[in-house]
Design a protein around this motif. Structure first.
Motif, PDB file in Angstrom:
ATOM      1  N   UNK A 280     -46.057  21.216 -26.493  1.00 30.71           N
ATOM      2  CA  UNK A 280     -46.060  21.293 -25.026  1.00 30.71           C
ATOM      3  C   UNK A 280     -44.696  20.934 -24.448  1.00 30.71           C
ATOM      4  N   UNK A 281     -44.148  19.741 -24.709  1.00 33.34           N
ATOM      5  CA  UNK A 281     -42.820  19.442 -24.149  1.00 33.34           C
ATOM      6  C   UNK A 281     -41.715  20.280 -24.784  1.00 33.34           C
ATOM      7  N   UNK A 282     -41.859  20.608 -26.087  1.00 35.33           N
ATOM      8  CA  UNK A 282     -40.827  21.408 -26.745  1.00 35.33           C
ATOM      9  C   UNK A 282     -40.744  22.796 -26.119  1.00 35.33           C
ATOM     10  N   UNK A 283     -41.889  23.429 -25.881  1.00 30.80           N
ATOM     11  CA  UNK A 283     -41.894  24.755 -25.256  1.00 30.80           C
ATOM     12  C   UNK A 283     -41.357  24.691 -23.833  1.00 30.80           C
ATOM     13  N   UNK A 284     -41.746  23.650 -23.089  1.00 26.27           N
ATOM     14  CA  UNK A 284     -41.277  23.509 -21.712  1.00 26.27           C
ATOM     15  C   UNK A 284     -39.753  23.377 -21.662  1.00 26.27           C
ATOM     16  N   UNK A 285     -39.188  22.577 -22.573  1.00 24.93           N
ATOM     17  CA  UNK A 285     -37.747  22.361 -22.577  1.00 24.93           C
ATOM     18  C   UNK A 285     -36.985  23.510 -23.228  1.00 24.93           C
ATOM     19  N   UNK A 286     -37.647  24.271 -24.094  1.00 24.81           N
ATOM     20  CA  UNK A 286     -36.952  25.362 -24.781  1.00 24.81           C
ATOM     21  C   UNK A 286     -36.417  26.400 -23.810  1.00 24.81           C
ATOM     22  N   UNK A 287     -37.137  26.645 -22.717  1.00 19.84           N
ATOM     23  CA  UNK A 287     -36.652  27.579 -21.715  1.00 19.84           C
ATOM     24  C   UNK A 287     -35.332  27.131 -21.111  1.00 19.84           C
TER      25      UNK A 287
END
Length: 421
Positions: A280-287
């Motif tokens: 969840x946080x990794x995907x959010x920050x990946x953008x």
């Protein structure tokens, strides 16, 4: 006008979307949330059910899991083509969701080997449409200039949905001797249909991206897509990555099914929850991180996989196996966002965006289907540890190829893709 990734355009500026589009974007987020479970069928929970309830051996389970993946492989490219030519994307989501729901209940009530294989094939074909359609809706509602942001939000909700579905289905499996997993699937199917209908048709632009100046749109086949060197390397790397990745959790699920009995679904739920909670946080920050470079961020995802495979062989306790899923969360969170962005970079403005995304999904499916079938036979004849070492070696090969051969894709002009002239 040529759209360059990361560069805003006044024509499609979505910094302040209208209230209508904001509602549709919100429904799209929640559709990604509910579709997280639907688009993967029953995933590793099915492996637990087949091992614990039906007493199937690893090779039979590998065939069942692989049947869905193989069907998805065959259907992915047509699904991408469908997104490029059709304006009935919402209807498509409703139809495939109902198909998956019905097939799930058929597996519960008709648990014979060939019936389960047939249902898995039906689920695989239907599931193939989710990825390209959801990506197409992200572009069609959010706009090209906001694509990074929209995709990262969608994937954040997707991983949150995986957490919620893992908890709900894991608990249902715990208290119903694993049979409740099929009812959990039906719950998320109903939610997906509701959120799909919440997206307003008028808020969707069915032209995925603006054409490149001076180019005429034309028919495109798979060979045209493979003219792009970066895309070809990405496809091959994705096949190896998912060949190594797809079977790992189902194999762990089989170990848990044999060792933990009625608690297996609960431990499998914990595996999925931990991985998805990290995603969840990794995907959010990946953008956000991907704006500074796609390649170096994707390298981190590739290096996590061989480490994870080796760690599975060092100890067998359920809490230990669950804890390793942190690495899966890091790799999966990055790959789910950045792979989509890399394809969009390479094909933006070509009019072939969704077809290209469909072929990438086909590559993922090829790796996953081969992984489950081959690893099932390896584990049956040589054991769990040997199977994990083989998968880790393949994961390391994928890392080496990506690290030394894959170019950076951000800010690559669409005119670089010289097709359909």
């Amino acid at each position: 006008m040529v759209l360059i990734p990361g560069r805003a355009t006044t024509a499609s500026n979505m910094e302040n979307p209208t209230p209508s589009k904001a509602r549709s974007l919100n429904c799209l987020n929640w559709l990604n949330f509910s579709a997280a479970d639907v688009a993967t069928g029953l995933g590793p929970f099915l492996a637990v059910y087949l091992a614990s309830n039906l007493k199937w051996d690893p090779s039979e389970i590998g065939i069942a899991i692989g049947a869905m993946s193989l069907a998805t492989v065959i259907a992915q490219s047509p699904a991408g083509w469908f997104c490029d030519v059709s304006d009935k994307k919402r209807l498509g989501i409703v139809i495939v969701t109902l198909t998956i729901c019905i097939a799930g209940f058929c597996m519960l009530f008709f648990p014979a080997f060939y019936a389960v294989i047939g249902c898995q094939i039906a689920i695989g074909v239907a599931a193939a449409f989710f990825g390209p359609v959801l990506i197409s809706l992200a572009m069609g509602i959010g706009g090209a200039d906001r694509f990074d942001h929209t995709i990262s939000r969608n994937q954040t909700f997707n991983h949150a949905g995986n957490v919620a579905s893992a908890v709900i289905i894991g608990l249902l499996g715990k208290f119903t001797h694993n049979e409740g997993i099929f009812y959990g699937l039906a719950i998320f199917c109903a939610m997906s249909i509701i959120f799909t209908l919440g997206i307003r048709e008028n808020d969707i632009s069915h032209q995925s991206s603006e054409p490149v100046a001076g180019k005429k749109s034309g028919k495109t086949g798979m060979l045209d897509m493979l003219k792009n060197k970066g895309y070809l390397i990405l496809l091959f790397s994705a096949i190896l990555f998912h060949f190594a990745n797809a079977a790992m959790l189902p194999l762990v699920g089989q170990e848990l099914g044999r060792d933990e009995g009625s608690n297996a679904s609960l431990y499998m739920s914990a595996c999925i929850v931990l991985a998805q909670a990290v995603m969840i946080p990794i995907a959010f920050m990946s953008g956000k991180w991907a704006k500074k470079g796609r390649r170096k961020l994707m390298i981190l995802a590739f290096v996590m996989l061989p480490i994870r495979g080796v760690l599975y062989t060092l100890y067998k306790g359920a809490p230990y196996l669950v804890s390793i899923q942190v690495l899966d969360g890091i790799a999966g969170g990055i790959f789910s966002v950045v792979s989509i962005l890399m394809v969009a970079d390479l094909f933006r403005g070509s009019g072939k965006d969704n077809f290209a995304q469909g072929i990438l999904a086909t590559s993922v499916g090829i790796g996953a289907s081969l992984s489950n079938v081959v690893s099932g036979y390896i584990v049956s004849h040589a054991g769990f540890n040997y199977g994990m070492f083989i998968l880790s070696a393949i994961a390391f090969a994928a890392f080496i190829i990506f690290y030394f051969m894959m170019p950076e894709t951000i800010n690559v002009p669409a005119r670089r893709l010289d097709i359909a002239e």
